[in-house]
Every structure is written in structure tokens, then in C-alpha cells.
Design a protein around this motif. Structure first.
Motif, PDB file in Angstrom:
ATOM      1  N   PRO A   1       2.768  -0.481  35.500  1.00 46.65           N
ATOM      2  CA  PRO A   1       2.578   0.718  34.680  1.00 46.65           C
ATOM      3  C   PRO A   1       1.123   1.207  34.665  1.00 46.65           C
ATOM      4  O   PRO A   1       0.207   0.545  35.144  1.00 46.65           O
ATOM      5  CB  PRO A   1       3.000   0.237  33.301  1.00 46.65           C
ATOM      6  N   MET A   2       0.933   2.375  34.077  1.00 43.08           N
ATOM      7  CA  MET A   2      -0.403   2.944  33.921  1.00 43.08           C
ATOM      8  C   MET A   2      -0.475   3.686  32.594  1.00 43.08           C
ATOM      9  O   MET A   2       0.500   4.294  32.139  1.00 43.08           O
ATOM     10  CB  MET A   2      -0.714   3.896  35.081  1.00 43.08           C
ATOM     11  N   GLY A   3      -1.653   3.619  31.960  1.00 38.13           N
ATOM     12  CA  GLY A   3      -1.887   4.312  30.699  1.00 38.13           C
ATOM     13  C   GLY A   3      -3.373   4.537  30.493  1.00 38.13           C
ATOM     14  O   GLY A   3      -4.178   4.331  31.411  1.00 38.13           O
ATOM     15  N   TRP A   4      -3.740   4.888  29.261  1.00 35.25           N
ATOM     16  CA  TRP A   4      -5.108   5.349  28.989  1.00 35.25           C
ATOM     17  C   TRP A   4      -5.646   4.728  27.707  1.00 35.25           C
ATOM     18  O   TRP A   4      -5.031   4.818  26.652  1.00 35.25           O
ATOM     19  CB  TRP A   4      -5.113   6.876  28.883  1.00 35.25           C
ATOM     20  N   ASP A   5      -6.802   4.110  27.826  1.00 40.17           N
ATOM     21  CA  ASP A   5      -7.509   3.514  26.696  1.00 40.17           C
ATOM     22  C   ASP A   5      -8.328   4.639  26.066  1.00 40.17           C
ATOM     23  O   ASP A   5      -9.516   4.784  26.329  1.00 40.17           O
ATOM     24  CB  ASP A   5      -8.400   2.386  27.209  1.00 40.17           C
TER      25      ASP A   5
ATOM     26  N   GLU B   1       4.007   5.720  30.930  1.00 40.83           N
ATOM     27  CA  GLU B   1       2.630   6.092  30.618  1.00 40.83           C
ATOM     28  C   GLU B   1       2.396   6.136  29.108  1.00 40.83           C
ATOM     29  O   GLU B   1       3.212   6.670  28.355  1.00 40.83           O
ATOM     30  CB  GLU B   1       2.329   7.459  31.232  1.00 40.83           C
ATOM     31  N   ILE B   2       1.274   5.586  28.665  1.00 42.80           N
ATOM     32  CA  ILE B   2       0.893   5.624  27.250  1.00 42.80           C
ATOM     33  C   ILE B   2      -0.548   6.088  27.124  1.00 42.80           C
ATOM     34  O   ILE B   2      -1.346   5.956  28.057  1.00 42.80           O
ATOM     35  CB  ILE B   2       1.044   4.240  26.564  1.00 42.80           C
ATOM     36  N   ALA B   3      -0.873   6.643  25.976  1.00 40.01           N
ATOM     37  CA  ALA B   3      -2.256   6.963  25.605  1.00 40.01           C
ATOM     38  C   ALA B   3      -2.482   6.410  24.209  1.00 40.01           C
ATOM     39  O   ALA B   3      -1.725   6.714  23.280  1.00 40.01           O
ATOM     40  CB  ALA B   3      -2.496   8.468  25.638  1.00 40.01           C
ATOM     41  N   THR B   4      -3.503   5.595  24.052  1.00 40.91           N
ATOM     42  CA  THR B   4      -3.676   4.889  22.779  1.00 40.91           C
ATOM     43  C   THR B   4      -4.092   5.809  21.645  1.00 40.91           C
ATOM     44  O   THR B   4      -4.024   5.416  20.465  1.00 40.91           O
ATOM     45  CB  THR B   4      -4.719   3.761  22.923  1.00 40.91           C
ATOM     46  N   CYS B   5      -4.510   7.047  21.955  1.00 43.05           N
ATOM     47  CA  CYS B   5      -4.890   7.986  20.892  1.00 43.05           C
ATOM     48  C   CYS B   5      -3.684   8.745  20.347  1.00 43.05           C
ATOM     49  O   CYS B   5      -3.833   9.533  19.404  1.00 43.05           O
ATOM     50  CB  CYS B   5      -5.946   8.959  21.403  1.00 43.05           C
TER      51      CYS B   5
END
Length: 854
Positions: A75-79, A123-127
Motif C-alpha cells: 500500500p501507499m499513503g501520506w504522513d 491510500e490513506i492520509a493521516t490528516c
């Protein structure tokens, strides 16, 4: 001759993979799972080729494991929370959310051009509130379990960022992002009880055998388990006592001073009536709380005038100092100094002209002549000048000293840790709100679960220093959930490492709404089988994630204690730096060579070439992804990033390197699309007859399969690429004219395409289709090596005469004893060495050695 069109080919296959959902992962208990994850990026702007290395490594592993039959999650996401977004908001008058999501869109598009086998549906974004609402619930569960608490403590304060920093975020006394000198402040902070797991975190390191030794060592040192003695000094003419902890009770007779932290209660009491001490403490507090900052600062002390009574000799007293190198957060905030055997204590003693008495002397050395000059003696030895400890070795003296102190009731042997609990409060806007409410009547009240998430207000102002949430006119004012009276929201937000400490679990079921993640999905996918990222996260992110996983397990979220079974830390991508005559940094594309001299392209002015450094936007020594992909293609870049050096080492990016990778891509394209002879049809059975040249080529093919797989499993990607290049050379030399060679070439080309698939997937798919296959290469199984072809038919056997090597003979594998001995005795070099003497004994180790004894 056709030319490989990377732009069209890569866009074509990326679209096909997307349409077919080739990399979407679902739980399948009937298949072995493999979870590969690169540390997710912070969406700070555009990517360059330096960023691409760990993604290329992760994709190589993911595609290889998928071909080997594993059910792969990649997977891929954003800190996405953090100070850079808030700083950008201040500088550019843009909301942090707008800045962040714009960068996410840009970077997502860039990553997709690399053809990475990500499951983008996860995909996730922690914000995003749908992410951090679960984070808030996790915190409340930690609070209920006693793993989170609030305390007043001395913290590192970044005066530029106007926020607290963890000790791990202070580098050489400066803020890890701002670079500003860090100060000390005393604040109420929310803290996570990482020390609860100190022993477990330390002991489990020995079982992480797929982690780099250097990372395990760094964590071991950071946890810092120390056994020693905790005891008290009585003070002359003062009712206070000073409690100290020491790992070297054997050196007590060499003590020449006692020192307390500037933040010790005794220092605070004495400073109340002493302006000079107050000023000294203020000066100490300007250097931060981290050990790194304190170790690099000049060792300074303030003599309080108090005297401590030696615990073994009441006739001896020691001056008591307030010293800037004593940490309140480690041990008891007080030490005794033995200058002869501790370098820090020696530097301090020499500065303030204090006695230096050696009490540990190297064995066999005359105590009367043994002196300590500018370097403390920290080696083994025998106790001297130490009364009842004289004659004992160091360890025996430690035990005896502890026993004597315990007998007096003034202390006890104990164990402490360097590890401190993790302060997670940050005084900034762009972070996850801490879900508690402060009520004057009820105290601290958790936000009810049905009111989660506590969302950030969007109408914030950054016009004044400090935390915008503190300045918001309405957001922080709320009714108390318990008494309905007037109350205030917590305006601190979580340290951004809070988000990255559990995101790997969220990827298991990123669309779950009722809980942070579905337990059955987490049980299936976790732990992460292969984690990939920079060694700079060894203490921060990796240690916090290990703590979080244990805490989540204890709170009923997870079944596993360790988050990452395997860890690979890749090296940096480096490039030369360039400066113009005015000392301004230049991008590589702004520089060219004219007659061997580097100059600016736009004006011909001389350019200074600096040293190789990690690609960095601040120094402009970056090479843009778009430029490389447009010119050479993503596959060419991926090949170079995987082939140029072992992945754990730094890689120098050069124009010659990318040119060489492109030439190889073009060569493989020509070799397979324009074969010298007609290939056997796809799926043809092996012919009954194959020429000797064909058989030799088949051996190379199957040895390459065998060695390539072993190299990938051991992260020797550069060696795997070298094997593929050797196979390419061997296939190019086979002219296809001998019996069965057309079939051998078909087998060799298909094998070559399958092997390059994980590293150059677009080229692999195009060639696979061109070889007549309807199914995708991505969905094809890995080639299997024929064991009979992997083993050499002959081996080289060493021949010794009386133990000295005299010959090396090619013999059939597993040759009979009689054949090997006869060949050895008939060799001319062996006969000369024997000088006509009779053989007394022959020793034969099959496939290895014949030893002739005369």
C-alpha cells in the motif's frame, strides 16, 4: 531497427494494470501472505530521483513475491500532518490543508509514473478526520489503560517553531527541522508510557534477526538499561539529602564532587535566594534537554557551598555543584563525580581544580606511579586507594560496595533506563487534536467516543506567534461532557510521530469506520514482512511503532507485539553540488562542461563543484523525476537505482550511469523483438535433441534463475542485475543454428523477461506480450530452476602433496575415488613434487581435494 518507446509503453501498461486491478489485495487464508511496505512519505512537494530508491526497492520485492505465489499487500499513503505545512501556510498565506492536499496530488501522480505495484484503493492520509478519529480513540484507550498520562516536566522548546520537541528530535542541540538552538521550558505535557515496555522492547531486539545490526544496536543504546546503585548523600549543616544513581559504585572512594541538575529541587531551593545561581540555571536552560546538546556543551558548574558527606568515610566531604551536564530526566538528577575514571567528570574536575584520585589501576601496575592526565582510565583493573575494596576486581568491587550501602540502609542495587516516557504534546495547529476537555470543576474529561473526531477548525489565523488553536475565538470553548459547565478543549495537538506509529495497521482495512482496523484483517496481514526506509528513523519512528504495537495489543486491538518482521535500511542517492561565483547553489541542469571546465549554461561563468552529498532541495543537487522519466523512462531509472550498488549503501547518481542503463534497456528490446532466428512457438514441448551449445546456454539460464532468486531474498539487487546482464550476453551469443536452439532461445528469452519483470515491469510486459502470451507478466508465475541444470557437471579438485597445493584438476562431479587418485598421481606438477618417492597415504574428499602423503 525498432526503438523502444518508453513513454508510450509505460503509459499503456500502467493503464492496463489499473483497469484490471492487478495489485488490489484481499485476504486469502488459502495463500501465504506477504506485506511489503516502504515508509510512507511526507507530502512536502515534488519528488526527485533520490526519493525513488526505496520505492523501487519495495516494488522489486513486492512483484517478486507476487510472482512466487504470495498474496502481496503493498500500500501507499501520506504522513500528512506536521510543521512544514504550517510554516508554508504562514509564508504563502495558504491553508495547511490546501498545501498538503495539493502536494499529495502532485506526488501521487509522480509515483504512478513509476509503475509501482501499489494497491491504491488503500491510500490513506493521516490528516483526514476519518483517519485521526481512530487515533483519538486509541489515545483514550491508552489513557484508560494507564499508558497515557499528563505531567509537568522540563521539555525541549524550539523558539522558532514555537513547539515542544522530543529528545529524539533534537540534533546537536538544535531543532531537527528549524535548526534553531533548543531551550528548556517546564510545561504540562501529555505523555505516553513507553517505559512500561522498556525490558520487553530491549529483550525482543535479539529476536529481530531480519533487522540490521546497527539499528538494533542504536535502539539498545537508546533504551539504555543500566544496573547500579541508588543511594543518598547526607549534607553538612543542611537537612536535605541528595539521592544519586551510579553504574560505578566501585569508584566511590575516588569521588571528588557531587553535582545536581540545574532543574533539581535542591538547585531551585538554593536559587531562590541567590541571583547568581538563578542566572546560571537560566544559562543552562538555554541549551536544551537532550543528551547530545549537553554532551557537546562546555562543562560548567556552580559551587553551592554545600558539602556532601562521603557514605564510606564520614570524615570526608565533597563540594556540591549545580552542573549543566547533569540531566534531571536521567537517574535521580544528581551524580557523584569520579574524575579519574569518567572523561566528563575529569574535564569538569580539571576546570575547577578538583582532586583526581585513581582507584582502579591496571593489573600489574604500581599504584604509586599510576597517574591520570587528560584522559580518564575506563579499562579493567584492581581497586586501590579504596579501603575495604582494595585488591578486588571491578565487578567484585561493585557487588561489595552495593552490599555495604544496603547494609547501612542508605541505598540499594537497582536498574534504570535511559529511555524516557514519550511526550506527545505539540503547541501547533496542523496536527491531530488531543481529545480531552479541561473543566475547572471536573478536571480532565475525555471527549465522549460519540463526539469523535474532534476536528480541527478550518478558520484559523497565523498572524500571531504560538498555537493558532489557543487564539481561536470559539473552537476551544466547549461544555463539559460531565457537568455541562464551561470548559476548554485541549489546544495541544499530537506529535506527528503519533500518526506514523500505527499507520501500517490501518492499511490492513483502511475503510473500516467503526474501529481503527478490522481485527481479522490485521491478524491476517500483520506483522509487516518487509519494511523499507532510512536508518535515520531507527530510534524515532521504529521504536515508537514497536511501543505502539505492544500498547495496541494490550488494549485488545492486535494479536502481534512486533510491527515489522524484516527491516531494510537503504542508502542515500548522492549527487555533486554546484555553486556559482556568488556562492549560490545551482541545479545540475544549470551546469555543463566546456573544454572540461564546469560553467553555467546561461552565461558561461565558472562553477565550483562541491563534494557528493545526499540529494537535497536546499542544495539543489537533485535530479527531477519528470526529466529522467521523459528522457529515459521509469524502467531505466529503476534499473539504475537497483543495480549500481548494494541497496544499504549510498548510490552516486551520474549521467553516465543512467546512459548505461538505457543502453541495456535498448539492447534487451532489440535482442528479443528482433531475434536472429525463428523462435519455437510459445508453449512448445522440449525437443528430443539439443546441441551442446544449447545445453550450455540452458545451464546458464537455470543457474541465473537459481542465483537471482537467492540474491533478491538477500537484498543483493546489484548482484541480481549483474546475473541478468550475464544471461543477456550468453543468449546474444547463441546463434540458434544447432539442434533445438530455437527452443532454447525461447526458454531463455522468456526467463530473461520474467527476471527483469520486478525491476523493469513495463518493458517486461511489452516483451512478454511480444513473445506471444495473452496473460499479463504480472500474473505469471516465477520461473523454476531445474536442479539438474543448476549443478555443474564437472568440478575443480585441489591436489596437495604433504599439505601443499600442487595442482587443480577438472574432474566429473562425484568422481569415483580411483578416478580422482589416478588423475592426481598422473599430473606432472604432482609428480615433480613427489620426487619419485612412494605414496604412503592418499586422502580423497569428493569434489574438493586429493591429499598425497609421501
Amino acid at each position: 531497427m525498432s526503438r523502444y518507446n518508453s513513454k508510450e509503453t509505460e503509459a499503456k501498461w500502467q493503464a492496463i494494470w489499473d483497469q484490471r486491478g492487478s495489485f488490489i489485495a484481499t485476504e486469502d487464508p488459502g495463500r501465504p501472505k506477504y506485506y511489503v511496505l516502504e515508509m510512507f512519505p511526507y507530502p512536502s512537494g515534488r519528488l526527485h530521483v533520490g526519493h525513488a530508491r526505496n520505492y523501487a526497492i519495495g516494488d522489486m520485492v513486492a512483484r517478486y513475491k507476487r510472482a512466487r505465489g504470495f498474496n502481496v499487500l503493498h500500500p501507499m499513503g501520506w504522513d500528512a500532518f506536521g510543521l512544514p505545512a504550517e510554516n508554508a501556510a504562514i509564508a504563502n498565506k495558504v491553508h495547511p490543508a490546501d498545501w498538503t492536499y495539493q502536494n499529495i496530488a502532485t506526488m501521487r501522480d509522480q509515483l504512478k509514473t513509476l509503475g509501482l505495484a501499489y494497491d491504491w484503493t488503500r491510500e490513506i492520509a493521516t490528516c483526514a478526520p476519518e483517519y485521526y478519529r481512530h487515533e483519538q480513540k486509541i489515545f483514550l484507550d491508552f489513557l484508560k489503560a494507564g499508558l497515557a498520562y499528563r505531567k509537568e516536566s522540563w521539555v525541549n522548546w524550539d523558539p522558532v517553531e514555537n513547539t515542544v520537541l522530543a529528545n529524539e528530535q533534537v540534533i546537536d542541540g538544535r531543532g531537527w527541522r528549524s535548526g534553531a538552538p533548543v531551550e528548556k521550558r517546564k510545561l504540562n505535557q501529555w505523555v505516553l508510557k513507553i517505559t512500561h515496555y522498556a525490558d520487553e522492547l530491549l529483550d525482543a531486539l535479539t529476536k529481530l534477526d531480519r533487522w540490521p545490526d546497527k539499528v538494533r544496536t542504536m535502539q539498545e543504546k537508546w533504551i539504555g538499561k543500566s544496573s547500579g546503585l541508588r543511594f543518598t548523600f547526607d549534607l553538612m549543616d543542611d537537612a536535605d539529602k541528595i539521592e544519586v544513581f551510579t553504574t560505578r559504585p566501585d569508584t566511590l572512594f575516588g569521588a571528588s564532587f557531587v553535582a545536581v541538575s540545574p532543574n533539581h529541587p535542591l538547585a531551585a531551593r538554593l536559587a531562590a535566594g541567590n541571583p547568581d545561581l538563578t542566572a546560571f540555571i537560566s544559562e543552562c536552560n538555554s541549551i536544551g534537554t537532550s543528551e547530545a546538546a549537553i554532551e557537546t556543551a562546555e562543562k560548567l558548574g556552580f559551587d553551592t557551598g554545600l558539602k556532601a558527606i562521603h557514605p564510606f568515610d564520614e570524615t570526608r566531604t565533597l563540594p556540591v555543584y549545580v552542573a549543566n551536564f547533569v540531566l534531571m530526566e536521567y537517574g535521580t538528577g544528581a551524580i557523584f563525580g569520579c574524575p579519574a575514571h569518567d572523561q566528563r567528570d575529569l574535564d569538569f574536575a580539571n576546570k575547577y581544580r578538583l582532586p583526581v584520585l585513581p582507584v582502579v589501576v591496571p593489573e600489574g601496575t604500581d599504584p604509586a606511579s599510576f597517574k591520570v592526565g587528560t584522559e580518564a582510565y575506563t579499562g579493567p583493573g584492581v581497586l586501590r586507594n579504596s579501603g575495604f575494596l582494595d585488591g578486588l576486581d571491578v565487578e567484585s568491587a561493585k557487588r561489595e560496595a552495593i552490599g555495604r550501602i544496603e547494609a547501612t540502609g542508605k541505598g540499594e542495587g537497582t536498574t534504570i533506563y535511559r529511555l524516557r516516557d514519550w511526550g506527545v504534546s505539540r503547541q501547533r495547529y496542523w496536527g491531530c487534536p488531543i481529545p480531552v476537555i479541561h473543566c475547572d470543576a471536573c478536571g480532565i474529561v475525555p471527549v465522549p467516543e460519540q463526539d469523535l473526531p474532534v476536528e480541527l477548525p478550518t478558520d484559523v489565523s497565523f498572524d500571531q506567534p504560538g498555537n493558532p488553536l489557543d487564539h481561536h475565538p470559539t473552537w476551544k470553548h466547549v461544555a463539559c461532557p460531565t457537568c455541562s459547565g464551561e470548559a476548554r478543549r485541549e489546544t495541544d495537538t499530537f506529535d506527528t510521530f503519533f500518526e506514523s506509529s500505527w499507520y501500517f495497521a490501518r492499511f490492513c482495512s483502511p475503510h473500516e469506520t467503526t474501529t481503527a482496523f478490522d481485527r481479522s484483517a490485521a491478524d491476517y496481514w500483520l506483522p509487516v514482512d518487509q519494511y523499507i526506509g532510512g536508518v535515520e528513523h531507527a530510534v524515532l519512528h521504529l521504536l515508537y511503532s514497536r511501543f505502539f504495537t505492544r500498547a495496541l495489543k494490550d488494549c485488545g486491538y492486535l494479536s502481534v507485539a512486533e510491527p515489522f518482521e524484516g527491516l531494510m535500511t537503504q542508502g542515500m542517492v548522492t549527487h555533486a553540488t554546484y555553486k556559482d561565483a556568488q556562492g549560490q547553489w545551482l541545479y545540475p541542469e544549470e551546469v555543463e562542461q566546456r573544454d572540461g571546465v564546469p560553467v553555467r549554461i546561461d552565461g558561461g561563468e565558472p562553477v565550483e563543484i562541491g563534494r557528493l552529498e545526499k540529494m537535497s532541495k536546499s542544495k539543489k543537487n537533485v535530479v527531477g523525476l519528470e526529466h529522467i522519466i521523459d528522457t529515459y523512462g521509469a524502467d531505466t531509472m529503476r534499473l539504475l537505482l537497483l543495480s549500481d550498488s548494494p541497496p544499504e549503501r549510498d548510490l552516486e547518481w551520474t549521467e553516465s550511469g543512467i546512459d548505461g542503463a538505457w543502453r541495456y534497456v535498448a539492447r534487451v528490446w532489440r535482442l528479443i523483438t528482433e531475434p536472429a532466428v525463428e523462435l519455437a512457438p510459445a508453449g512448445s514441448p522440449q525437443p528430443a535433441e539439443i546441441s551442446d551449445k544449447g545445453q550450455a546456454a540452458r545451464r546458464i539460464v537455470h543457474k541465473t534463475i537459481d542465483g537471482f532468486g537467492d540474491d533478491v531474498e538477500k537484498f543483493r539487487f546489484n548482484k541480481a542485475v549483474a546475473r541478468v546482464r550475464e544471461l543477456t550476453n550468453a543468449l546474444a551469443e547463441l546463434d540458434g543454428k544447432g539442434a533445438g536452439e530455437g527452443w532454447v532461445l525461447r526458454e531463455g528469452y522468456e526467463t530473461l523477461v520474467k527476471l527483469i519483470g520486478p525491476m523493469m515491469p513495463h518493458l517486461g510486459e511489452e516483451l512478454w506480450q511480444g513473445l506471444g502470451h495473452a496473460e499479463l507478466l504480472t500474473e505469471s508465475p516465477w520461473p523454476e530452476a531445474d536442479p539438474a541444470l543448476v549443478v555443474d557437471e564437472s568440478v575443480v579438485v585441489a591436489v596437495q602433496v604433504n599439505g601443499k597445493l600442487r595442482a587443480q584438476l577438472p574432474l566429473p562431479r562425484d568422481a569415483a575415488k580411483e578416478i580422482a587418485e589416478e588423475a592426481a598421481l598422473n599430473d606432472a606438477n604432482v609428480q615433480r613434487a613427489m620426487e619419485g618417492k612412494p605414496v604412503r597415504k592418499l586422502i580423497y574428499v569428493p569434489n574438493r581435494i586429493v591429499n598425497v602423503v609421501i
